[in-house]
Write a protein that holds these residues in place. Structure first.
Motif: not given
Length: 120
Positions: A7-23, A47-52
């Motif tokens: 998980r790559w957490p978001a700057p706001v509590a309780g959520r992630s910007l990106t999660v990876s699992h199972g490919g 551009a933000f999506l490209d980075a994520r």
């Protein structure tokens, strides 16, 4: 043994910007600068999506499914004018849906993108 969830957490509590699992990579993107106009916000959100995607070992050529939420559906043609050159050749086109939604910040955020991609 199942693959780990990363998980790559978001700057706001309780959520992630990106999660990876199972490919797979699950990502959300928006314009962090809330630029003026849908074309500028779409450019910045992509551009933000490209980075994520990159941080999780993927890229736009590996997108499988994308849902785009627009504050106002009349902005769709302007959003598509930015999306289409960004996504590139038909071999890279994901399944995509576009929906009108109250994004919930008083209208500052015009676009939010939710994507699923394969990892490289």
């Amino acid at each position: 043994m199942p693959s780990p969830i990363q998980r790559w957490p978001a700057p706001v509590a309780g959520r992630s910007l990106t999660v990876s699992h199972g490919g797979l990579v699950y990502a959300v993107a928006y314009d962090p600068d809330a630029a003026q106009g849908i074309a500028a916000q779409t450019t910045n959100a992509l551009a933000f999506l490209d980075a994520r995607l990159a941080e999780a070992g993927s890229d736009k050529s590996r997108l499988l499914q994308v849902t785009i939420y627009l504050q106002d559906m009349t902005m769709k043609p302007q959003m598509d004018a930015v999306w289409t050159p960004w996504i590139g050749p038909a071999a890279h086109w994901p399944q995509r849906a576009c929906m009108g939604a109250d994004i919930g910040d008083g209208g500052t955020t015009l676009i939010e993108i939710v994507a699923i991609a394969a990892q490289a």
